[in-house]
Design a protein around this motif. Structure first.
Motif, PDB file in Angstrom:
ATOM      1  N   GLN A 170       0.851  -1.187   0.000  1.00 58.52           N
ATOM      2  CA  GLN A 170       0.000   0.000   0.000  1.00 58.52           C
ATOM      3  C   GLN A 170       0.890   1.243   0.000  1.00 58.52           C
ATOM      4  O   GLN A 170       2.087   1.147   0.261  1.00 58.52           O
ATOM      5  CB  GLN A 170      -0.894   0.015   1.249  1.00 58.52           C
ATOM      6  CG  GLN A 170      -0.123  -0.280   2.534  1.00 58.52           C
ATOM      7  CD  GLN A 170      -1.007  -0.455   3.770  1.00 58.52           C
ATOM      8  OE1 GLN A 170      -2.215  -0.246   3.701  1.00 58.52           O
ATOM      9  NE2 GLN A 170      -0.399  -0.810   4.885  1.00 58.52           N
ATOM     10  N   SER A 172       0.350   3.639   2.041  1.00 61.27           N
ATOM     11  CA  SER A 172       0.254   4.184   3.403  1.00 61.27           C
ATOM     12  C   SER A 172       1.601   4.360   4.125  1.00 61.27           C
ATOM     13  O   SER A 172       1.728   5.274   4.937  1.00 61.27           O
ATOM     14  CB  SER A 172      -0.691   3.330   4.244  1.00 61.27           C
ATOM     15  OG  SER A 172      -1.944   3.195   3.605  1.00 61.27           O
ATOM     16  N   GLN A 175       2.901   7.776   4.667  1.00 64.24           N
ATOM     17  CA  GLN A 175       2.404   8.584   5.794  1.00 64.24           C
ATOM     18  C   GLN A 175       3.471   8.658   6.894  1.00 64.24           C
ATOM     19  O   GLN A 175       3.859   9.741   7.342  1.00 64.24           O
ATOM     20  CB  GLN A 175       1.155   7.940   6.413  1.00 64.24           C
ATOM     21  CG  GLN A 175      -0.094   7.975   5.561  1.00 64.24           C
ATOM     22  CD  GLN A 175      -1.317   7.494   6.350  1.00 64.24           C
ATOM     23  OE1 GLN A 175      -1.350   7.594   7.576  1.00 64.24           O
ATOM     24  NE2 GLN A 175      -2.313   6.982   5.633  1.00 64.24           N
ATOM     25  N   GLN A 212      -1.746   3.148  -6.294  1.00 68.52           N
ATOM     26  CA  GLN A 212      -2.573   3.815  -5.283  1.00 68.52           C
ATOM     27  C   GLN A 212      -2.174   5.274  -5.140  1.00 68.52           C
ATOM     28  O   GLN A 212      -1.066   5.675  -5.516  1.00 68.52           O
ATOM     29  CB  GLN A 212      -2.386   3.148  -3.905  1.00 68.52           C
ATOM     30  CG  GLN A 212      -3.065   1.817  -3.748  1.00 68.52           C
ATOM     31  CD  GLN A 212      -3.064   1.357  -2.289  1.00 68.52           C
ATOM     32  OE1 GLN A 212      -2.202   1.748  -1.489  1.00 68.52           O
ATOM     33  NE2 GLN A 212      -4.025   0.520  -1.937  1.00 68.52           N
ATOM     34  N   PHE A 252      -9.861   0.254   9.377  1.00 72.46           N
ATOM     35  CA  PHE A 252      -8.449   0.169   8.971  1.00 72.46           C
ATOM     36  C   PHE A 252      -7.635   0.346  10.247  1.00 72.46           C
ATOM     37  O   PHE A 252      -7.990   1.178  11.095  1.00 72.46           O
ATOM     38  CB  PHE A 252      -8.086   1.263   7.967  1.00 72.46           C
ATOM     39  CG  PHE A 252      -8.850   1.160   6.667  1.00 72.46           C
ATOM     40  CD1 PHE A 252      -8.518   0.211   5.714  1.00 72.46           C
ATOM     41  CD2 PHE A 252      -9.918   2.017   6.428  1.00 72.46           C
ATOM     42  CE1 PHE A 252      -9.242   0.114   4.529  1.00 72.46           C
ATOM     43  CE2 PHE A 252     -10.648   1.919   5.253  1.00 72.46           C
ATOM     44  CZ  PHE A 252     -10.315   0.966   4.299  1.00 72.46           C
ATOM     45  N   PHE A 254      -4.970   1.825  10.817  1.00 69.94           N
ATOM     46  CA  PHE A 254      -4.257   3.112  10.980  1.00 69.94           C
ATOM     47  C   PHE A 254      -5.181   4.311  11.071  1.00 69.94           C
ATOM     48  O   PHE A 254      -4.737   5.446  11.153  1.00 69.94           O
ATOM     49  CB  PHE A 254      -3.239   3.305   9.846  1.00 69.94           C
ATOM     50  CG  PHE A 254      -3.634   2.639   8.549  1.00 69.94           C
ATOM     51  CD1 PHE A 254      -3.247   1.330   8.289  1.00 69.94           C
ATOM     52  CD2 PHE A 254      -4.409   3.310   7.623  1.00 69.94           C
ATOM     53  CE1 PHE A 254      -3.618   0.698   7.101  1.00 69.94           C
ATOM     54  CE2 PHE A 254      -4.776   2.689   6.437  1.00 69.94           C
ATOM     55  CZ  PHE A 254      -4.385   1.368   6.168  1.00 69.94           C
ATOM     56  N   THR A 255      -6.503   4.086  11.010  1.00 70.57           N
ATOM     57  CA  THR A 255      -7.442   5.201  11.164  1.00 70.57           C
ATOM     58  C   THR A 255      -8.538   4.826  12.163  1.00 70.57           C
ATOM     59  O   THR A 255      -8.929   3.665  12.291  1.00 70.57           O
ATOM     60  CB  THR A 255      -8.107   5.566   9.816  1.00 70.57           C
ATOM     61  OG1 THR A 255      -8.512   4.370   9.158  1.00 70.57           O
ATOM     62  CG2 THR A 255      -7.171   6.359   8.928  1.00 70.57           C
ATOM     63  N   GLY A 288     -10.736   4.258   0.809  1.00 74.49           N
ATOM     64  CA  GLY A 288     -10.810   4.095   2.249  1.00 74.49           C
ATOM     65  C   GLY A 288     -10.213   5.331   2.902  1.00 74.49           C
ATOM     66  O   GLY A 288      -9.320   5.965   2.347  1.00 74.49           O
ATOM     67  N   ALA A 311      -6.597  10.684   6.814  1.00 77.85           N
ATOM     68  CA  ALA A 311      -5.845  10.007   5.750  1.00 77.85           C
ATOM     69  C   ALA A 311      -6.837   9.317   4.824  1.00 77.85           C
ATOM     70  O   ALA A 311      -7.980   9.044   5.204  1.00 77.85           O
ATOM     71  CB  ALA A 311      -4.881   8.986   6.343  1.00 77.85           C
ATOM     72  N   PHE A 312      -6.387   9.108   3.607  1.00 76.81           N
ATOM     73  CA  PHE A 312      -7.233   8.352   2.667  1.00 76.81           C
ATOM     74  C   PHE A 312      -6.339   7.632   1.671  1.00 76.81           C
ATOM     75  O   PHE A 312      -5.165   7.980   1.488  1.00 76.81           O
ATOM     76  CB  PHE A 312      -8.220   9.286   1.936  1.00 76.81           C
ATOM     77  CG  PHE A 312      -7.572  10.467   1.251  1.00 76.81           C
ATOM     78  CD1 PHE A 312      -7.085  10.347  -0.053  1.00 76.81           C
ATOM     79  CD2 PHE A 312      -7.451  11.693   1.898  1.00 76.81           C
ATOM     80  CE1 PHE A 312      -6.493  11.424  -0.685  1.00 76.81           C
ATOM     81  CE2 PHE A 312      -6.859  12.780   1.268  1.00 76.81           C
ATOM     82  CZ  PHE A 312      -6.373  12.656  -0.029  1.00 76.81           C
TER      83      PHE A 312
HETATM   84  N1  DAH Z   1      -4.063   1.413   2.541  1.00 81.23           N
HETATM   85  C1  DAH Z   1      -5.439   0.997   2.403  1.00 81.23           C
HETATM   86  C2  DAH Z   1      -5.515  -0.166   1.432  1.00 81.23           C
HETATM   87  O1  DAH Z   1      -4.589  -0.378   0.688  1.00 81.23           O
HETATM   88  C3  DAH Z   1      -6.281   2.142   1.901  1.00 81.23           C
HETATM   89  C4  DAH Z   1      -6.463   3.188   2.927  1.00 81.23           C
HETATM   90  C5  DAH Z   1      -7.533   3.158   3.767  1.00 81.23           C
HETATM   91  C6  DAH Z   1      -5.541   4.190   3.095  1.00 81.23           C
HETATM   92  C7  DAH Z   1      -7.746   4.111   4.731  1.00 81.23           C
HETATM   93  C8  DAH Z   1      -5.730   5.172   4.042  1.00 81.23           C
HETATM   94  C9  DAH Z   1      -6.852   5.108   4.852  1.00 81.23           C
HETATM   95  O2  DAH Z   1      -4.871   6.159   4.252  1.00 81.23           O
HETATM   96  O3  DAH Z   1      -7.026   6.060   5.813  1.00 81.23           O
HETATM   97  O4  DAH Z   1      -6.488  -0.861   1.417  1.00 81.23           O
END
Ligand code: DAH
Length: 343
Positions: A170, A172, A175, A212, A252, A254-255, A288, A311-312
Motif C-alpha cells: 500500500q 500508506s 504517511q 494507489q 483500517f 491506521f485510522t 478508504g 488520511a485516505f
Molecule cells: N491502505 C489501504 C488499502 O490499501 C487504503 C487506505 C484506507 C488508506 C484508509 C488510508 C486510509 O490512508 O485512511 O487498502
C-alpha cells in the motif's frame, strides 16, 4: 577542296541538329573538330596546296570551324536548358498534397487519471510525496499500527524479500515516512502516488501490481468534517459537479474512525438499466479513509494531544475504470494498441 569543306560543314550541321543529348553532341564535336576529326584532317592536307591557294582555303576552313563551333555552342545550351526543364518537371512537388500523418504517442489512461488527481490536490495546496516500492516491514505495517501478529496483515498477502523487507502492499507507509522526516507536529498536507504489490491473481478486478494514491493531512484541529468536505470536493472535480458521495463505516488499523467512500455511479447516475459499471447498484466504492489513529501519530513522533489528522487511500486503476467505464483491469497492463488508442 572548297567543295569538301562545304560538305563537312553541312554534315556537321545536320548531325548537330539531331543530337539528342550532351553526350551525343560531344561525339559530333570529336568527330569533326577533335584531334583526329574530319575538319582537322582537312587542315593537315593544306600543306599540299599551292602558296597562293593556301590563305584563301585556310580562311574558309577557319570559317567552317568557327561555324561548327558556334552551332555546337547553341545546341549545347539548348540541350542544357532541356535537361534542366526535364529535371524540374520530374522533381515537381505538389505543395497542395496533404502531408503524411505522424503517429504521435500519448499518455496511458492511468497516467491521465494520476495527473488529474494530482492536479486536483495540488490546487488544494497538497504536496506530492514519494516512498520506495521496496519497503521495510516497519513502515508498511508496524508504524501503521499493524504489529507482526495483526490479523489485518493477512488481507494484504505480501511479497517478502527478507523477513523485514517487502514490496509495499500500500502507499500508506509514505504517511509514516513523511511524518518522520519532519520535526514533530509539523503540519502536513500531502498525497503520495505509487505502485503497490500484492499476491493476487491476475483477473478482471485484481492484479499483483497496481497503483494507489495516499493522502495525509495533519494540523491542529483537523476534523472528520474536513475529511468529508475534501473528499466530496475531490469527487465532484473528478467525476462531475453532480457527483454525490456516501460514507460507510469500516475498519483500517491506521485510522479511527474509518470509513469507505462510495460515489454515485457517474455512468448511469444511479438510474440502473443494466449499467455495466455499477451493476445497477447506483454506487461505487472508490476509497478508504479515516481520522489518523493516535498510535500512528505517536509512533512517528507526533503528539495526538496537539495535532490530529485524516488520511485516505484510493486505487488509480479503479478510478480510471469508473471514469471511462472499463470492465477489465487487465487492459491497463496488456498494452493492446486498440485499447490504448482510445485515450
Ligand atoms: N491502505 C489501504 C488499502 O490499501 C487504503 C487506505 C484506507 C488508506 C484508509 C488510508 C486510509 O490512508 O485512511 O487498502
Amino acid at each position: 577542296m572548297e567543295h569538301k569543306i562545304e560538305e563537312l560543314r553541312a554534315a556537321a550541321d545536320s548531325e548537330i541538329k539531331v543530337a539528342a543529348d550532351l553526350k551525343e553532341l560531344d561525339n559530333v564535336r570529336v568527330k569533326f573538330l577533335g584531334k583526329k576529326g574530319e575538319l582537322t584532317n582537312l587542315l593537315r592536307g593544306m600543306s599540299q596546296l599551292s602558296a597562293e591557294d593556301r590563305p584563301r582555303v585556310g580562311k574558309i576552313v577557319n570559317e567552317a570551324r568557327a561555324d561548327i563551333e558556334n552551332l555546337i555552342a547553341v545546341k549545347n545550351s539548348e540541350l542544357k536548358e532541356k535537361a534542366l526543364q526535364d529535371k524540374l518537371a520530374s522533381e515537381k512537388i505538389d505543395v497542395t498534397l496533404p502531408g503524411r500523418k505522424i503517429q504521435r504517442g500519448h499518455l496511458h489512461p492511468l497516467t491521465l487519471t494520476l495527473n488529474r488527481v494530482k492536479e486536483i490536490f495540488i490546487n488544494m495546496g497538497y504536496a506530492v510525496e514519494e516512498g520506495p516500492e521496496v519497503e521495510l516491514d516497519l513502515y508498511n505495517f508496524e508504524a501503521l499500527n499493524l504489529p507482526k501478529d495483526h490479523p489485518a496483515r493477512d488481507a494484504q498477502d505480501s511479497f517478502y524479500i527478507t523477513e523485514n523487507i517487502l514490496l509495499r502492499t500500500q502507499t500508506s507507509p509514505v504517511q509514516a515516512r513523511t511524518m518522520q522526516k519532519n520535526p514533530p507536529n509539523t503540519p502536513i498536507r500531502m498525497i503520495a502516488p505509487g505502485r503497490v504489490y500484492r499476491r493476487d491473481d491476475f483477473d478482471a478486478s485484481h492484479s499483483p501490481m497496481f497503483t494507489q494514491i495516499e493522502g495525509l493531512v495533519i494540523d491542529e484541529k483537523i476534523t472528520f468534517g474536513d475529511l468529508v468536505g475534501t473528499l466530496d470536493f475531490f469527487c465532484k472535480e473528478m467525476f462531475g459537479k453532480d457527483t454525490k458521495i456516501r460514507l460507510r463505516p469500516s475498519f483500517f488499523p491506521f485510522t479511527e474512525p474509518s470509513t469507505e467512500v462510495d460515489v454515485n455511479c457517474p455512468i448511469c447516475h444511479g438510474k440502473g438499466g443494466g449499467c455495466k459499471v455499477c451493476h445497477d447498484s447506483g454506487w461505487l466504492e472508490i476509497l478508504g479513509a479515516g481520522e489518523v489513529h493516535p498510535r500512528v501519530l505517536e509512533m512517528s513522533g507526533y503528539d495526538p494531544k496537539k495535532v490530529s489528522g485524516y488520511a485516505f487511500g484510493m486505487g488509480v486503476e479503479r478510478l480510471t475504470m469508473i471514469k471511462y467505464a472499463i470492465d477489465d483491469l487487465r487492459l491497463f497492463f496488456e498494452n493492446d494498441i486498440r485499447f490504448l488508442n482510445q485515450f
